[in-house]
Scaffold this motif. Sequence first.
Motif, short mmCIF file in Angstrom:
data_model
loop_
_atom_site.label_atom_id
_atom_site.label_comp_id
_atom_site.label_asym_id
_atom_site.label_seq_id
_atom_site.Cartn_x
_atom_site.Cartn_y
_atom_site.Cartn_z
N GLU A 1 -95.71 -39.49 -28.11
CA GLU A 1 -94.39 -39.15 -28.65
C GLU A 1 -94.56 -38.27 -29.88
N VAL A 2 -93.69 -37.28 -30.02
CA VAL A 2 -93.69 -36.47 -31.24
C VAL A 2 -92.28 -36.38 -31.80
N ILE A 3 -92.21 -36.27 -33.10
CA ILE A 3 -90.93 -36.07 -33.78
C ILE A 3 -91.03 -34.81 -34.62
N LEU A 4 -90.17 -33.88 -34.34
CA LEU A 4 -90.11 -32.64 -35.10
C LEU A 4 -88.93 -32.73 -36.07
N ARG A 5 -89.19 -32.36 -37.30
CA ARG A 5 -88.18 -32.56 -38.35
C ARG A 5 -87.60 -31.25 -38.86
N CYS A 6 -86.35 -31.31 -39.22
CA CYS A 6 -85.63 -30.14 -39.71
C CYS A 6 -84.69 -30.58 -40.82
N VAL A 7 -84.63 -29.76 -41.87
CA VAL A 7 -83.59 -29.95 -42.89
C VAL A 7 -82.70 -28.73 -42.82
N PRO A 8 -81.51 -28.87 -42.25
CA PRO A 8 -80.60 -27.72 -42.15
C PRO A 8 -80.09 -27.32 -43.53
N ILE A 9 -79.40 -26.20 -43.58
CA ILE A 9 -78.79 -25.75 -44.83
C ILE A 9 -77.66 -26.72 -45.21
N SER A 10 -77.66 -27.07 -46.47
CA SER A 10 -76.67 -28.03 -46.96
C SER A 10 -75.25 -27.54 -46.66
N ASN A 11 -74.40 -28.42 -46.27
CA ASN A 11 -72.99 -28.14 -45.95
C ASN A 11 -72.79 -27.46 -44.60
N HIS A 12 -73.85 -27.19 -43.89
CA HIS A 12 -73.68 -26.68 -42.52
C HIS A 12 -73.28 -27.84 -41.62
N LEU A 13 -72.53 -27.50 -40.58
CA LEU A 13 -71.94 -28.53 -39.73
C LEU A 13 -72.50 -28.54 -38.30
N TYR A 14 -73.06 -27.42 -37.88
CA TYR A 14 -73.55 -27.30 -36.51
C TYR A 14 -75.06 -27.17 -36.54
N PHE A 15 -75.72 -27.89 -35.66
CA PHE A 15 -77.18 -27.91 -35.67
C PHE A 15 -77.69 -27.70 -34.25
N VAL B 1 -80.34 -27.78 -27.33
CA VAL B 1 -79.27 -28.72 -27.62
C VAL B 1 -78.49 -28.27 -28.85
N SER B 2 -77.20 -28.59 -28.84
CA SER B 2 -76.38 -28.40 -30.03
C SER B 2 -75.81 -29.74 -30.46
N PHE B 3 -75.57 -29.88 -31.75
CA PHE B 3 -75.19 -31.17 -32.34
C PHE B 3 -74.10 -30.92 -33.36
N TYR B 4 -73.01 -31.64 -33.23
CA TYR B 4 -71.88 -31.47 -34.15
C TYR B 4 -71.16 -32.79 -34.29
N ASN B 5 -70.77 -33.10 -35.49
CA ASN B 5 -69.99 -34.32 -35.73
C ASN B 5 -70.73 -35.55 -35.21
N PHE C 1 -86.15 -36.01 -24.12
CA PHE C 1 -85.75 -35.45 -25.41
C PHE C 1 -84.62 -36.25 -26.01
N SER C 2 -84.61 -36.34 -27.33
CA SER C 2 -83.47 -36.91 -28.03
C SER C 2 -83.38 -36.28 -29.42
N VAL C 3 -82.18 -36.30 -29.97
CA VAL C 3 -81.97 -35.77 -31.32
C VAL C 3 -81.26 -36.81 -32.15
N GLU C 4 -81.52 -36.72 -33.46
CA GLU C 4 -80.88 -37.65 -34.39
C GLU C 4 -80.63 -36.95 -35.70
N ARG C 5 -79.60 -37.44 -36.38
CA ARG C 5 -79.38 -37.00 -37.75
C ARG C 5 -79.30 -38.30 -38.56
N PRO C 6 -80.44 -38.85 -38.89
CA PRO C 6 -80.48 -40.23 -39.37
C PRO C 6 -79.88 -40.46 -40.75
N ASP C 7 -79.93 -39.45 -41.63
CA ASP C 7 -79.57 -39.73 -43.01
C ASP C 7 -78.68 -38.66 -43.63
N GLY C 8 -78.05 -37.86 -42.83
CA GLY C 8 -77.13 -36.86 -43.37
C GLY C 8 -77.81 -35.60 -43.86
N SER C 9 -79.14 -35.57 -43.87
CA SER C 9 -79.80 -34.32 -44.25
C SER C 9 -80.82 -33.89 -43.19
#
Lengths: 113, 113
Positions: free
Chosen positions: A18-32, A47-51, A65-73
């Motif tokens: 298993e691998v986990i790839l991490r991303c920190v999007p630009i602050s205040n952006h809503l679509y990932f 994949v796209s992720f919103y709300n 595959f799975s995606v998560e936004r675990p902590d708001g950043s």
Amino acid sequence: EPEVTQTPSHQVTQMGQEVILRCVPISNHLYFYWYRQILGQKVEFLVSFYNNEISEKSEIFDDQFSVERPDGSNFTLKIRSTKLEDSAMYFCASRAGAGTEAFFGQGTRLTVV
Amino acid sequence: TQLLEQSPQFLSIQEGENLTVYCNSSSVFSSLQWYRQEPGEGPVLLVTVVTGGEVKKLKRLTFQFGDARKDSSLHITAAQPGDTGLYLCAGAFRQGGSEKLVFGKGTKLTVNP
């Protein structure tokens, strides 16, 4: 200037791991987004992720595959059991809203051996 | 499935020459973005066009969006070796509540001194 950051820059893993790839999007952006680019080929939508939920996924984005936004950043892409053909550059992108520009991270090069 | 045809796939020219890269689709885009990608890095945004018929200039680069918002072109005047790179067009498509970018295969430009 705000930017999308991805870690690690390079990951080598054994097939089946298993691998986990991490991303920190630009602050205040809503679509990932997550995209993939196999060496020498085109950039492919995963994949796209919103709300806090997936809004669209491609055929590539199967049950492994799975995606998560675990902590708001952070925005993570998990591949449960990697295959050789998962070797590629994985790019995260974010945008402020519909119709705005998408900004990409530098990518994570995943090598499955 | 939305498809973006980008042409030419490869272009090798001499310094000082002009060139045009084309991006076409049978689908209507809500917006279109042009990126430049260096080997091993993520796509870097050059410009976004939104309105049919829109023309944007970025120094020696001129971007045009077709009236029907189905096609776009990138024109480089007096190309320089520093323009060498992979140029990607990406169309934004809205489906229901989601929006994603679909990429063309890219144009690999080489400008020889």
